[in-house]
Write a protein that holds these residues in place. Structure first.
Motif, mmCIF file in Angstrom:
data_model
loop_
_atom_site.group_PDB
_atom_site.id
_atom_site.type_symbol
_atom_site.label_atom_id
_atom_site.label_comp_id
_atom_site.label_asym_id
_atom_site.label_seq_id
_atom_site.Cartn_x
_atom_site.Cartn_y
_atom_site.Cartn_z
ATOM 1 N N ALA A 1 -4.323 10.085 -1.870
ATOM 2 C CA ALA A 1 -3.228 10.145 -0.882
ATOM 3 C C ALA A 1 -2.764 8.743 -0.489
ATOM 4 O O ALA A 1 -1.563 8.460 -0.444
ATOM 5 C CB ALA A 1 -3.668 10.938 0.340
ATOM 6 N N ALA A 2 -3.721 7.852 -0.240
ATOM 7 C CA ALA A 2 -3.358 6.477 0.151
ATOM 8 C C ALA A 2 -2.738 5.718 -1.018
ATOM 9 O O ALA A 2 -1.778 4.953 -0.839
ATOM 10 C CB ALA A 2 -4.596 5.742 0.663
ATOM 11 N N GLU B 1 -1.088 7.018 -3.560
ATOM 12 C CA GLU B 1 0.258 7.549 -3.782
ATOM 13 C C GLU B 1 1.249 6.918 -2.801
ATOM 14 O O GLU B 1 2.327 6.469 -3.193
ATOM 15 C CB GLU B 1 0.258 9.067 -3.626
ATOM 16 N N LYS B 2 0.879 6.873 -1.535
ATOM 17 C CA LYS B 2 1.773 6.294 -0.519
ATOM 18 C C LYS B 2 2.079 4.832 -0.837
ATOM 19 O O LYS B 2 3.232 4.390 -0.744
ATOM 20 C CB LYS B 2 1.121 6.414 0.858
ATOM 21 N N ALA B 3 1.062 4.079 -1.233
ATOM 22 C CA ALA B 3 1.249 2.657 -1.518
ATOM 23 C C ALA B 3 2.100 2.434 -2.764
ATOM 24 O O ALA B 3 3.016 1.604 -2.761
ATOM 25 C CB ALA B 3 -0.109 1.977 -1.681
ATOM 26 N N ASN C 1 5.906 3.082 -2.369
ATOM 27 C CA ASN C 1 6.626 2.327 -1.342
ATOM 28 C C ASN C 1 7.817 1.569 -1.954
ATOM 29 O O ASN C 1 7.640 0.699 -2.802
ATOM 30 C CB ASN C 1 5.669 1.347 -0.661
ATOM 31 N N ASN D 1 3.368 -2.562 -6.783
ATOM 32 C CA ASN D 1 2.774 -1.803 -5.680
ATOM 33 C C ASN D 1 1.329 -1.420 -5.990
ATOM 34 O O ASN D 1 0.445 -1.546 -5.141
ATOM 35 C CB ASN D 1 3.577 -0.529 -5.397
ATOM 36 N N TYR E 1 -2.017 -2.779 -3.991
ATOM 37 C CA TYR E 1 -2.903 -1.869 -3.262
ATOM 38 C C TYR E 1 -4.334 -1.923 -3.812
ATOM 39 O O TYR E 1 -5.290 -2.069 -3.049
ATOM 40 C CB TYR E 1 -2.369 -0.430 -3.345
#
Length: 198
Positions: free
Chosen positions: A65-66, A68-70, A73, A91, A95
């Motif tokens: 989840a983290a 994917e978000k990073a 972005n 990205n 990360y």
């Protein structure tokens, strides 16, 4: 769940990831985790059935989840292909180099049945995570921008090299010179992208 319990649970997950990153997955035991977190093993077993259950929940909720978000972005699936891939690489590199524990679990997931078990247990379908990347690749195949290869092949060609470069980055953190720089990442990304373009 009360705030204190949430803090305790978050600490357990963070410590588990740190043990995996620093000592290897094989050295993570529920007893060692409990001792490091300052709780009884029974406390951990209330939330997690066993080590595999813990790993699956860590993988889905804390890592993927983290990540994917990073990685998404500032990414837009309508970007030109080379620009979009470069954004994803920059990205992803940014990360992962700052989240070694998460990277360690991603690497483990690649080489074990953990990933498939995690997806099955949580009823996650292919494309549910990183859906904009899936759409981006498929749109570029349809538009004739990139070679028409199966999606999983293209995903491997595009992103496995990045994970290998992150691994090299960590290998060089204890050496006199860090060879994996942002410039190297960009150059490698360009080389990979050119190989996939039609």
């Amino acid at each position: 769940m009360r705030p204190r319990n949430l803090e305790k649970e978050e600490a357990i997950r963070t410590i588990a990831l740190d043990i995996i990153a620093n000592e290897g997955l094989e050295n993570l035991t529920m007893q060692k985790l409990a001792a490091a977190a300052g709780v009884s093993p029974r406390t951990i077993y209330i939330k997690y059935e066993n080590k595999e259950d813990l790993l699956i929940k860590l993988f889905i909720k804390d890592v993927l989840a983290a990540y994917e978000k990073a990685i998404l972005n500032g990414f837009n699936e309508d970007m030109p292909f080379a620009e979009g891939v470069e954004k994803l690489w920059i990205n992803g590199f940014g990360y992962l180099k700052n989240n070694r524990p998460s990277f360690a679990l991603i690497q483990h997931g690649k080489s074990s049945p953990l990933l498939n078990k995690a997806f099955q247990q949580e009823n996650i379908q292919q494309g549910q995570f990183f859906a904009p990347i899936h759409s981006f690749i498929m749109a570029n195949i349809k538009a004739g921008v990139i070679k028409n290869l199966p999606f999983d092949v293209l995903r491997a060609l595009l992103f496995a090299p990045l994970l290998d470069l992150v691994n090299e980055y960590f290998d060089h953190t204890d050496r006199p010179v860090q060879i994996i720089t942002d410039e190297v990442i960009t150059t490698c990304c360009e080389a990979v992208t050119k190989g996939i373009l039609k």
